[in-house]
Design a protein around this motif. Structure first.
Motif, PDB file in Angstrom:
ATOM      1  N   ALA A  12       0.831  -1.208   0.000  1.00  0.00           N
ATOM      2  CA  ALA A  12       0.000   0.000   0.000  1.00  0.00           C
ATOM      3  C   ALA A  12       0.866   1.260   0.000  1.00  0.00           C
ATOM      4  O   ALA A  12       0.579   2.221  -0.718  1.00  0.00           O
ATOM      5  CB  ALA A  12      -0.945  -0.014   1.199  1.00  0.00           C
ATOM      6  N   TYR A  13       1.943   1.271   0.782  1.00  0.00           N
ATOM      7  CA  TYR A  13       2.852   2.417   0.779  1.00  0.00           C
ATOM      8  C   TYR A  13       3.543   2.573  -0.568  1.00  0.00           C
ATOM      9  O   TYR A  13       3.695   3.683  -1.083  1.00  0.00           O
ATOM     10  CB  TYR A  13       3.916   2.279   1.872  1.00  0.00           C
ATOM     11  CG  TYR A  13       3.423   2.610   3.256  1.00  0.00           C
ATOM     12  CD1 TYR A  13       2.982   3.886   3.580  1.00  0.00           C
ATOM     13  CD2 TYR A  13       3.414   1.642   4.250  1.00  0.00           C
ATOM     14  CE1 TYR A  13       2.539   4.192   4.851  1.00  0.00           C
ATOM     15  CE2 TYR A  13       2.977   1.941   5.529  1.00  0.00           C
ATOM     16  CZ  TYR A  13       2.533   3.214   5.821  1.00  0.00           C
ATOM     17  OH  TYR A  13       2.092   3.511   7.081  1.00  0.00           O
ATOM     18  N   LEU A  14       3.969   1.461  -1.150  1.00  0.00           N
ATOM     19  CA  LEU A  14       4.717   1.523  -2.404  1.00  0.00           C
ATOM     20  C   LEU A  14       3.855   1.960  -3.581  1.00  0.00           C
ATOM     21  O   LEU A  14       4.392   2.351  -4.612  1.00  0.00           O
ATOM     22  CB  LEU A  14       5.393   0.182  -2.680  1.00  0.00           C
ATOM     23  CG  LEU A  14       6.489  -0.198  -1.679  1.00  0.00           C
ATOM     24  CD1 LEU A  14       7.047  -1.583  -1.997  1.00  0.00           C
ATOM     25  CD2 LEU A  14       7.602   0.841  -1.649  1.00  0.00           C
ATOM     26  N   GLU A  15       2.549   1.944  -3.440  1.00  0.00           N
ATOM     27  CA  GLU A  15       1.680   2.474  -4.496  1.00  0.00           C
ATOM     28  C   GLU A  15       1.849   3.984  -4.645  1.00  0.00           C
ATOM     29  O   GLU A  15       1.470   4.556  -5.658  1.00  0.00           O
ATOM     30  CB  GLU A  15       0.230   2.112  -4.202  1.00  0.00           C
ATOM     31  CG  GLU A  15      -0.051   0.632  -4.397  1.00  0.00           C
ATOM     32  CD  GLU A  15      -1.449   0.214  -3.982  1.00  0.00           C
ATOM     33  OE1 GLU A  15      -2.252   1.085  -3.558  1.00  0.00           O
ATOM     34  OE2 GLU A  15      -1.726  -0.988  -4.070  1.00  0.00           O
ATOM     35  N   LYS A  16       2.437   4.630  -3.646  1.00  0.00           N
ATOM     36  CA  LYS A  16       2.675   6.077  -3.694  1.00  0.00           C
ATOM     37  C   LYS A  16       3.952   6.431  -4.455  1.00  0.00           C
ATOM     38  O   LYS A  16       4.211   7.602  -4.720  1.00  0.00           O
ATOM     39  CB  LYS A  16       2.753   6.629  -2.275  1.00  0.00           C
ATOM     40  CG  LYS A  16       1.466   6.425  -1.507  1.00  0.00           C
ATOM     41  CD  LYS A  16       1.586   6.877  -0.088  1.00  0.00           C
ATOM     42  CE  LYS A  16       0.281   6.533   0.616  1.00  0.00           C
ATOM     43  NZ  LYS A  16       0.005   7.323   1.759  1.00  0.00           N
ATOM     44  N   VAL A  17       4.753   5.442  -4.809  1.00  0.00           N
ATOM     45  CA  VAL A  17       6.000   5.663  -5.537  1.00  0.00           C
ATOM     46  C   VAL A  17       5.665   6.072  -6.969  1.00  0.00           C
ATOM     47  O   VAL A  17       4.882   5.406  -7.645  1.00  0.00           O
ATOM     48  CB  VAL A  17       6.877   4.381  -5.507  1.00  0.00           C
ATOM     49  CG1 VAL A  17       8.030   4.487  -6.486  1.00  0.00           C
ATOM     50  CG2 VAL A  17       7.371   4.114  -4.101  1.00  0.00           C
ATOM     51  N   THR A  18       6.257   7.181  -7.417  1.00  0.00           N
ATOM     52  CA  THR A  18       5.994   7.680  -8.770  1.00  0.00           C
ATOM     53  C   THR A  18       7.207   7.567  -9.696  1.00  0.00           C
ATOM     54  O   THR A  18       7.059   7.638 -10.904  1.00  0.00           O
ATOM     55  CB  THR A  18       5.550   9.153  -8.728  1.00  0.00           C
ATOM     56  OG1 THR A  18       6.587   9.945  -8.135  1.00  0.00           O
ATOM     57  CG2 THR A  18       4.261   9.309  -7.931  1.00  0.00           C
ATOM     58  N   GLN A  19       8.393   7.433  -9.117  1.00  0.00           N
ATOM     59  CA  GLN A  19       9.629   7.351  -9.893  1.00  0.00           C
ATOM     60  C   GLN A  19      10.238   5.963  -9.729  1.00  0.00           C
ATOM     61  O   GLN A  19      10.156   5.370  -8.653  1.00  0.00           O
ATOM     62  CB  GLN A  19      10.640   8.396  -9.403  1.00  0.00           C
ATOM     63  CG  GLN A  19      10.145   9.813  -9.488  1.00  0.00           C
ATOM     64  CD  GLN A  19       9.925  10.264 -10.909  1.00  0.00           C
ATOM     65  OE1 GLN A  19      10.768  10.028 -11.772  1.00  0.00           O
ATOM     66  NE2 GLN A  19       8.806  10.910 -11.159  1.00  0.00           N
ATOM     67  N   PRO A  20      10.874   5.437 -10.778  1.00  0.00           N
ATOM     68  CA  PRO A  20      11.479   4.106 -10.666  1.00  0.00           C
ATOM     69  C   PRO A  20      12.659   4.093  -9.694  1.00  0.00           C
ATOM     70  O   PRO A  20      13.465   5.023  -9.653  1.00  0.00           O
ATOM     71  CB  PRO A  20      11.929   3.783 -12.087  1.00  0.00           C
ATOM     72  CG  PRO A  20      11.968   5.076 -12.804  1.00  0.00           C
ATOM     73  CD  PRO A  20      11.028   6.015 -12.108  1.00  0.00           C
ATOM     74  N   ILE A  21      12.725   3.029  -8.914  1.00  0.00           N
ATOM     75  CA  ILE A  21      13.780   2.852  -7.909  1.00  0.00           C
ATOM     76  C   ILE A  21      14.589   1.621  -8.283  1.00  0.00           C
ATOM     77  O   ILE A  21      14.032   0.587  -8.630  1.00  0.00           O
ATOM     78  CB  ILE A  21      13.175   2.632  -6.507  1.00  0.00           C
ATOM     79  CG1 ILE A  21      12.340   3.829  -6.068  1.00  0.00           C
ATOM     80  CG2 ILE A  21      14.271   2.330  -5.489  1.00  0.00           C
ATOM     81  CD1 ILE A  21      11.533   3.571  -4.813  1.00  0.00           C
ATOM     82  N   GLU A  22      15.901   1.751  -8.180  1.00  0.00           N
ATOM     83  CA  GLU A  22      16.784   0.609  -8.352  1.00  0.00           C
ATOM     84  C   GLU A  22      17.434   0.314  -7.005  1.00  0.00           C
ATOM     85  O   GLU A  22      18.046   1.187  -6.394  1.00  0.00           O
ATOM     86  CB  GLU A  22      17.860   0.894  -9.388  1.00  0.00           C
ATOM     87  CG  GLU A  22      18.809  -0.265  -9.578  1.00  0.00           C
ATOM     88  CD  GLU A  22      19.907   0.024 -10.581  1.00  0.00           C
ATOM     89  OE1 GLU A  22      20.253   1.208 -10.782  1.00  0.00           O
ATOM     90  OE2 GLU A  22      20.429  -0.929 -11.158  1.00  0.00           O
ATOM     91  N   ILE A  23      17.262  -0.914  -6.542  1.00  0.00           N
ATOM     92  CA  ILE A  23      17.952  -1.359  -5.337  1.00  0.00           C
ATOM     93  C   ILE A  23      19.187  -2.122  -5.789  1.00  0.00           C
ATOM     94  O   ILE A  23      19.081  -3.069  -6.565  1.00  0.00           O
ATOM     95  CB  ILE A  23      17.063  -2.281  -4.475  1.00  0.00           C
ATOM     96  CG1 ILE A  23      15.770  -1.576  -4.068  1.00  0.00           C
ATOM     97  CG2 ILE A  23      17.835  -2.748  -3.247  1.00  0.00           C
ATOM     98  CD1 ILE A  23      14.779  -2.481  -3.334  1.00  0.00           C
TER      99      ILE A  23
END
Length: 102
Positions: A12-23
Motif C-alpha cells: 500500500a505504501y509503495l503504491e505512492k512511488v511515482t519514480q522508478p527505484i533501483e535497489i
C-alpha cells in the motif's frame, strides 16, 4: 522474509512511488547477505517500479544496499539488515527516492 501482513501494508505504501527505484545490493556469501537478499527480493516483488540488482565485486561494505532513483543523482545506502525502527527508515527512504514528497 516478510510476513503477509507486512507485505500488504508495504505494498500500500509503495503504491505512492511515482519514480522508478533501483535497489543495488552489495552481497557476499554470508548468512546475513542471504537474509538481506531475501528481504530486498520481497520488497522488489511488491512494486513494478522497483528493480533489484546484486553486486559482489564492488568496494562497498557487505552486506549493504543502496536505493537509487533511476536517471537521477539521488540515493541512500543502508548497511546491514534494517529491522525494527530502521525498517521504518527504509520505508521512508523508498518513498522519498521514489518521488513521494517528504
Amino acid at each position: 522474509m516478510l510476513d503477509a501482513t507486512i507485505k500488504t501494508q508495504l505494498k500500500a505504501y509503495l503504491e505512492k512511488v511515482t519514480q522508478p527505484i533501483e535497489i543495488v545490493a552489495s552481497l557476499d556469501d554470508g548468512e546475513k547477505s542471504r537474509e538481506m537478499q531475501a528481504l530486498l527480493a520481497d520488497i522488489a516483488g511488491l512494486s513494478d517500479k522497483i528493480t533489484l540488482s546484486e553486486v559482489r565485486d564492488d568496494a562497498q561494505r557487505k552486506p549493504s544496499f543502496s536505493l537509487n532513483r533511476r536517471g537521477a543523482n539521488l540515493g541512500v545506502r543502508f548497511a546491514g539488515l534494517p529491522m525494527g525502527h530502521e525498517f521504518t527508515s527504509l520505508i521512508l527512504a523508498l518513498l522519498q527516492v521514489g518521488g513521494h514528497p517528504p
